[in-house]
Design a protein around this motif. Structure first.
Motif, mmCIF file in Angstrom:
data_model
loop_
_atom_site.group_PDB
_atom_site.id
_atom_site.type_symbol
_atom_site.label_atom_id
_atom_site.label_comp_id
_atom_site.label_asym_id
_atom_site.label_seq_id
_atom_site.Cartn_x
_atom_site.Cartn_y
_atom_site.Cartn_z
ATOM 1 N N SER A 125 36.306 38.834 34.396
ATOM 2 C CA SER A 125 35.488 39.298 35.522
ATOM 3 C C SER A 125 34.695 40.563 35.171
ATOM 4 C CB SER A 125 36.378 39.535 36.743
ATOM 5 O OG SER A 125 36.879 38.294 37.190
ATOM 6 N N ILE A 175 34.608 42.104 41.543
ATOM 7 C CA ILE A 175 34.773 40.723 41.073
ATOM 8 C C ILE A 175 36.220 40.462 40.680
ATOM 9 C CG2 ILE A 175 34.018 39.003 39.400
ATOM 10 C CD1 ILE A 175 31.414 40.460 39.081
ATOM 11 N N SER A 176 36.831 39.500 41.333
ATOM 12 C CA SER A 176 38.171 39.074 40.945
ATOM 13 C C SER A 176 38.374 37.654 41.439
ATOM 14 C CB SER A 176 39.232 40.003 41.550
ATOM 15 O OG SER A 176 40.517 39.518 41.251
ATOM 16 N N LYS A 177 38.560 36.748 40.484
ATOM 17 C CA LYS A 177 38.756 35.346 40.871
ATOM 18 C C LYS A 177 39.997 35.220 41.762
ATOM 19 C CE LYS A 177 40.120 30.982 38.808
ATOM 20 N NZ LYS A 177 40.356 30.229 37.584
ATOM 21 N N THR A 181 44.116 41.148 41.349
ATOM 22 C CA THR A 181 44.336 41.886 40.100
ATOM 23 C C THR A 181 44.402 43.389 40.382
ATOM 24 O OG1 THR A 181 43.204 40.140 38.907
ATOM 25 C CG2 THR A 181 43.385 42.244 37.773
ATOM 26 N N THR A 184 41.664 45.955 39.226
ATOM 27 C CA THR A 184 40.429 45.820 39.998
ATOM 28 C C THR A 184 40.637 46.371 41.414
ATOM 29 O OG1 THR A 184 39.852 43.896 38.687
ATOM 30 C CG2 THR A 184 38.712 44.141 40.808
ATOM 31 N N GLN A 318 38.304 37.832 23.940
ATOM 32 C CA GLN A 318 39.011 37.246 25.081
ATOM 33 C C GLN A 318 38.889 35.727 25.078
ATOM 34 O OE1 GLN A 318 37.497 37.087 29.061
ATOM 35 N NE2 GLN A 318 39.510 37.276 29.975
ATOM 36 N N GLU A 322 42.538 34.532 24.278
ATOM 37 C CA GLU A 322 43.254 34.138 25.501
ATOM 38 C C GLU A 322 43.327 32.614 25.595
ATOM 39 O OE1 GLU A 322 43.529 36.641 29.499
ATOM 40 O OE2 GLU A 322 41.814 35.307 29.587
ATOM 41 N N GLN A 448 46.861 30.976 30.698
ATOM 42 C CA GLN A 448 47.183 32.225 29.998
ATOM 43 C C GLN A 448 48.553 32.740 30.444
ATOM 44 O OE1 GLN A 448 44.027 31.952 31.559
ATOM 45 N NE2 GLN A 448 44.931 32.390 33.532
HETATM 46 O O1 LIG Z 1 39.306 37.662 37.980
HETATM 47 P P1 LIG Z 1 40.712 38.120 38.092
HETATM 48 O O2 LIG Z 1 41.553 37.167 38.881
HETATM 49 O O3 LIG Z 1 40.790 39.520 38.642
HETATM 50 O O4 LIG Z 1 41.332 38.114 36.654
HETATM 51 C C1 LIG Z 1 40.812 38.927 35.643
HETATM 52 C C2 LIG Z 1 41.321 38.503 34.295
HETATM 53 O O5 LIG Z 1 42.722 38.530 34.258
HETATM 54 C C3 LIG Z 1 43.206 37.432 33.515
HETATM 55 O O6 LIG Z 1 43.767 36.516 34.374
HETATM 56 C C4 LIG Z 1 44.230 37.843 32.572
HETATM 57 O O7 LIG Z 1 45.111 38.676 33.202
HETATM 58 C C5 LIG Z 1 41.994 36.874 32.827
HETATM 59 O O8 LIG Z 1 42.152 35.566 32.443
HETATM 60 C C6 LIG Z 1 40.984 37.115 33.858
HETATM 61 O O9 LIG Z 1 39.705 36.977 33.359
#
Ligand SMILES: O=P(O)(O)OC[C@H]1O[C@](O)(CO)[C@@H](O)[C@@H]1O
Length: 529
Positions: A125, A175-177, A181, A184, A318, A322, A448
């Motif tokens: 991200s 940005i965090s999928k 996290t 972030t 990465q 990864e 991962q």
């Molecule tokens: O976008 P997210 O969910 O915050 O994750 C950030 C990164 O953390 C990871 O999951 C590894 O911890 C990566 O694969 C990913 O790109």
């Protein structure tokens, strides 16, 4: 091999992709005449797996997920019409939003226009946006992009401090999928406070890119952020650069997003080619296999001779590590796969680690990246008729020759320029090479699990700190050793972690912990101040 034989080998094995102006030269890899044929069955199986993946198969079995980054630049290939619509809607809404921001229709409360972007994210991200911003950006961009990609307080202070007054005209993109996290989240909270300290409403300056319903999604809604753009479970973090993760910052920066996507799409078309000799992704994967014996025994050194591509190795670190660094094969066997990636840029690295590459341990193969176009416009002569760019080429060819003379293997990727099209194509090239290599060595490239282990362990450390602080507060002025405190909180085996926590707590004023006694762990005493 004589120079003449090498020239013949170069011509025989050069893979040219005219649609994106890229070529791959594998002549300086010492694979034997029968290597490619010998790998045919495995390569065909890898092509089949990739074909199934692109058609929507569950290519990430552990997480039961599809892997759809190829659809992001060719939405018409999405397995369902809903996915195609989701992608095209996202692309259109990102473009419209950036247009509104540039036109001042979406504007901050206390400034005429947003001029700065602050991206808060980590790993997939952040790395893609960092590569793209650095490779394609200039001082003439519509907006300048800054990054917070860690939970380092000093790092945050430095970035937020440099923005200073300009925070009033900064659009923050979180940005965090997963939306959960911690690095972030922390960066976001500290950024929010920086806005508050300047009397600014963070929500009116903030945009999220995240999965539907995530913690971040909920936070953005509760705090009335400007917009939220989607992330989907079928796009992996490290292959998310062509989702909203990469498109939002790139559009805001004013980069050629259409060219970027088109370059990737053209590379995808070129790397679906089943004739290995014409497919640079398959050749890359096969050369990785050859170099490391299919066991990752040699490191991948990425050496682009272009400042703008300096972050390529960080990005690929990465993407490759990864994806390929896995304990188990798809059949559950312990294989401990992976390929280590490092590098910066030439000719700068010539004055650093290249000494070891030529004369030291031969545990690597180099991928040179050559960019034909030196700069926009003409160059001055710096010595005789030679330009700085002539020197750059000279150093690249010189280093490659010096390595070859000592039996050090290398490949060369040659591109015309560092345009959006080229960067998109390079990313797509490596995404497919990683996917194909994963099939060659029979691993899941799209999960991962190792990263999760570290995150859980970090959570336990913070839990321990919570207990420790309660104990210190309860014990008031009594100074105790790390060993005693570890006993006190019922974690005698964690004495070392407790000592590390106490050392950190007492070095910072946040929790009022004081240290006395000697420097060595057994002599140190800690108490709540
Ligand atoms: O976008 P997210 O969910 O915050 O994750 C950030 C990164 O953390 C990871 O999951 C590894 O911890 C990566 O694969 C990913 O790109």
């Amino acid at each position: 091999m004589t120079e003449r034989e090498l020239w013949e080998r170069y011509q025989r094995h050069l893979c040219v992709v005219p649609s994106v102006g890229l070529s791959l030269d594998i002549s300086r890899m010492n694979f034997g005449a029968d290597f490619l044929d010998g790998m045919r069955a495995r390569t065909d199986a890898a092509f089949q797996a990739m074909d199934a993946l692109e058609k929507g198969a569950i290519a990430n079995p552990d997480e039961k997920r599809r892997v759809g980054h190829y659809w992001l630049r060719a939405p018409e290939l999405s397995p369902e019409p809903e996915l195609k619509t989701a992608i095209t809607d996202m692309q259109a809404s990102v473009e419209a939003f950036a247009r509104d921001v540039h036109a001042g229709k979406v504007k901050p409360a206390k400034a005429a226009r947003f001029t700065q972007v602050l991206l808060v994210g980590i790993g997939g991200s952040a790395l893609g946006p960092q590569l793209v911003a650095d490779a394609l950006g200039s001082h003439r961009d519509a907006m300048q992009v800054h990054f917070l990609d860690n939970t380092d307080p000093d790092g945050m202070d430095r970035t937020l401090g440099a923005l200073g007054e300009r925070l009033a005209e900064t659009l923050t993109v979180v940005i965090s999928k997963s939306g959960g996290t911690k690095e972030t989240r922390n960066g976001m909270l500290e950024t929010e406070r920086a806005y508050q300290q300047r009397g600014l409403d963070f929500g009116a300056h903030a945009v999220a890119v995240t999965g539907d319903g995530s913690e971040l999604d909920q936070y953005a809604k509760q705090h009335h952020w400007l917009r939220t753009f989607p992330m989907w479970d079928w796009v992996g973090g490290r292959t998310s650069i062509m989702s909203a993760v990469g498109l939002v910052p790139a559009r805001l920066q004013g980069l050629d997003v259409d060219g970027f996507l088109a370059g990737a799409k053209d590379m995808d078309a070129a790397t679906r080619e089943r004739d290995v000799a014409k497919n640079p992704a398959a050749l890359l994967a096969l050369m990785w296999f050859h170099a490391g014996g299919g066991r990752g025994q040699k490191d991948m050194v990425i050496l682009p001779y272009k400042d703008r591509l300096m972050l390529m190795s960080k990005y690929l670190q990465q993407l490759v590590m990864e994806s390929l660094g896995k304990e188990l094969s798809l059949d559950g066997q312990v294989v401990n796969q992976g390929i280590a990636v490092y590098g910066n840029k030439g000719s700068t690295d010539q004055h650093a680690y290249v000494q070891q590459l030529r004369e030291g341990v031969n545990n690597f193969f180099v991928t040179f990246v050559e960019v034909l176009k030196d700069r926009d416009g003409k160059s001055m002569a710096v010595e005789g008729d030679n330009t700085s760019g002539d020197y750059l080429l000279g150093f690249f060819l010189g280093t490659r020759r010096a390595l070859f003379e000592k039996g050090r293997e290398s490949m060369t990727l040659t591109v015309q320029d560092v345009s959006a099209r080229t960067v998109g194509a390079l990313i797509a090239l490596y995404e497919r090479a990683v996917g194909l290599y994963a099939s060659l060595v029979n691993i899941n490239a799209y999960h991962q699990p190792g990263v999760e282990a570290g995150k859980k362990a970090a959570g336990r450390v913070l839990e321990l700190q919570g207990k420790l602080l309660s104990k210190l507060k309860a014990a008031k002025a009594e100074a105790r050793s790390a060993d005693q405190l570890a006993q006190d909180i019922g974690a005698p085996d964690e004495a070392e972690t407790v000592f590390k926590l106490l050392e950190h707590l007492s070095a910072n004023g946040d929790h009022g912990v004081k240290r006395s006694g000697g420097q060595r762990p057994a002599e140190a005493r800690f108490q709540a101040g």
